[in-house]
Write a protein that holds these residues in place. Sequence first.
Motif, PDB file in Angstrom:
ATOM      1  N   TYR A 150      24.503   3.251 -35.996  1.00 14.64           N
ATOM      2  CA  TYR A 150      24.770   2.728 -34.824  1.00 14.64           C
ATOM      3  C   TYR A 150      24.898   3.686 -33.719  1.00 14.64           C
ATOM      4  O   TYR A 150      24.681   4.925 -34.141  1.00 14.64           O
ATOM      5  N   TYR A 151      24.916   3.365 -32.455  1.00 12.48           N
ATOM      6  CA  TYR A 151      24.324   4.177 -31.366  1.00 12.48           C
ATOM      7  C   TYR A 151      25.466   4.200 -30.297  1.00 12.48           C
ATOM      8  O   TYR A 151      25.901   3.282 -29.960  1.00 12.48           O
ATOM      9  N   ASP A 152      25.361   5.361 -29.586  1.00 12.20           N
ATOM     10  CA  ASP A 152      26.062   5.743 -28.357  1.00 12.20           C
ATOM     11  C   ASP A 152      25.341   5.167 -27.259  1.00 12.20           C
ATOM     12  O   ASP A 152      24.250   5.707 -26.883  1.00 12.20           O
ATOM     13  N   ARG A 153      25.806   4.166 -26.673  1.00 12.03           N
ATOM     14  CA  ARG A 153      25.054   3.276 -25.649  1.00 12.03           C
ATOM     15  C   ARG A 153      24.586   4.172 -24.263  1.00 12.03           C
ATOM     16  O   ARG A 153      23.624   4.054 -23.796  1.00 12.03           O
ATOM     17  N   SER A 154      25.678   5.308 -24.050  1.00 12.95           N
ATOM     18  CA  SER A 154      25.510   6.118 -22.923  1.00 12.95           C
ATOM     19  C   SER A 154      24.256   7.049 -23.106  1.00 12.95           C
ATOM     20  O   SER A 154      23.917   7.636 -22.093  1.00 12.95           O
ATOM     21  N   HIS A 156      21.384   6.074 -24.119  1.00 10.35           N
ATOM     22  CA  HIS A 156      20.148   5.133 -24.172  1.00 10.35           C
ATOM     23  C   HIS A 156      20.017   4.095 -22.999  1.00 10.35           C
ATOM     24  O   HIS A 156      20.842   4.198 -22.326  1.00 10.35           O
ATOM     25  N   GLU A 159      19.339  -2.328 -22.430  1.00  8.01           N
ATOM     26  CA  GLU A 159      20.374  -3.146 -21.979  1.00  8.01           C
ATOM     27  C   GLU A 159      21.100  -3.834 -23.044  1.00  8.01           C
ATOM     28  O   GLU A 159      22.339  -4.039 -23.052  1.00  8.01           O
ATOM     29  N   ASN A 160      20.503  -4.158 -24.145  1.00  8.38           N
ATOM     30  CA  ASN A 160      21.201  -4.850 -25.264  1.00  8.38           C
ATOM     31  C   ASN A 160      21.623  -3.698 -26.374  1.00  8.38           C
ATOM     32  O   ASN A 160      21.455  -2.870 -26.150  1.00  8.38           O
ATOM     33  N   SER A 161      22.466  -4.343 -27.271  1.00 12.99           N
ATOM     34  CA  SER A 161      22.710  -3.683 -28.423  1.00 12.99           C
ATOM     35  C   SER A 161      21.506  -2.996 -29.057  1.00 12.99           C
ATOM     36  O   SER A 161      20.663  -3.551 -29.352  1.00 12.99           O
ATOM     37  N   ILE A 162      21.590  -1.826 -29.357  1.00 18.24           N
ATOM     38  CA  ILE A 162      20.731  -1.258 -30.039  1.00 18.24           C
ATOM     39  C   ILE A 162      20.462  -1.216 -31.694  1.00 18.24           C
ATOM     40  O   ILE A 162      21.356  -1.170 -32.178  1.00 18.24           O
ATOM     41  N   ASP A 183      24.120  -8.272 -32.615  1.00 17.74           N
ATOM     42  CA  ASP A 183      24.714  -7.012 -32.351  1.00 17.74           C
ATOM     43  C   ASP A 183      24.507  -6.139 -33.428  1.00 17.74           C
ATOM     44  O   ASP A 183      24.275  -6.538 -34.663  1.00 17.74           O
TER      45      ASP A 183
END
Length: 476
Positions: A150-154, A156, A159-162, A183
């Motif tokens: 799972y990934y740190d959205r900051s 990338h 817009e959506n869940s990676i 998700d």
Amino acid sequence: MVSRVREKKVTIDLVENPIPIRYEEVPQYTKEDYEERIRNVYNFSDERGYSHVIVYGDREHFSNVHYLTGIDPRFEEVLLILEKGKTPKFILGNECYAYANKIDFDIETILYNSFSLVGQPDYDTKTLLDIFKDAGINENSKIGLVGWKYYDRSKHTLENSILDVPNYIVETLCQIVKRENIDNATDIFIDNDYGLRNTLTAKEIINHELNGTKAGRNVYNVIKNLKEGMTEIEASGFLNIDGEPACVYPMVNFGETNTSYGIASPTYHKKLKLGDSICIGMAYRGSLVHKAGVYINKPEDLTEEQRKIRKDFYHTYFASIVAYYENFKIGNTCGDIYDKVDRVLGDGEPGGIKKFGIALNPGHLIHTDEWPNTPFNKDSKTVIRSGMGVQCDYTATHEDPYLTVHVEDGFVVADEKLRKEIKELSPSCYERIKARQKFMREVLNIDLPEEVLPLSDLPGVCFPYMADVSTVLCMD
């Protein structure tokens, strides 16, 4: 602390006179074990409002689906669809479809030809879209999709869940479900604090201990049998690898260039010579053992420049290993462990990890995959708890002159209740663990907490001269 490190002549009875492995004591996972694991996934579904959790797996990324089914995909991709109150649906290619017959709990297996290897017979199976629809997925569904990270959205710009499962699977789901309703749910399995695979049961610990025992003995067998002029591939033959599935490639490397690669496989042509840096390691699922140092009998086998730094480099590193183990107590945080290592390496000040050329974290968690996650970061708040499976794992490197050292071993944290369960299920496993604790306390003079259960027969062992397995570092 570094001033207390010294060299010691020993016979490592753990490997020279090993306690026998008793395979008949190794517990098998039952129907009830797998059903409980799936129920635990449903608990997350309830909390997050998922209608379905879909777990992806392939040869490399097998651990999550293996945890839930006992099936590790061979050659092919698989998908496990979980919907509370419904029979799990397992989508498989040709060869895994037969392999899945070993599952003994209630599950529906579905053949999907596109998961098979290219060119294999096509049995005119349903499309993936139809399979998803038959599983009850519709435009109102909310999907928790499990890949392997799972990934740190900051970090990338998406817009959506990676998501990290193959794109065609995601695109097919998006023919039914809005993209924003899918998700990344991999944290259910590998989050440092609540991930299902990061708190081990007694059965898991016994299985991992078996593998750590074999890995440690195999690594020692290589080191003990090294000879000048031997090639890396010849040395790797002493790993005595059996049919147990591995979770990393075996590493047998000689010389500055090859050891600097870190994770390289043995080569055919590189020959061992006195003064070479060497790395020897392997892992079966659940426990990795890796030792790195320099192939010498005495300091005089090094260059003058290496001799000047050798003692401080190795002794300081070993002192940090000691601090790691001595502070690994239930209730401490993984940030505490990071800080202890950093300061011992830094002569009492922060910054030692960088000073010693340590590129990764000082350790990580382990399951059937070698690195599910790591809480060993500066200021980490993850609390050390019973059931943690840990690799004490960080390589120090001095670039000029070149020296490297690595003392990697696995252990678990177990409170009194969990220790009692292990002992009852497998007395020989517990006997080996107690022998290792005794070795670390009485031979290496490490003040090992009772809750730390070493999984290999080379626990904390640092060979200052890797041509001489009778000399180790210890504390006064």
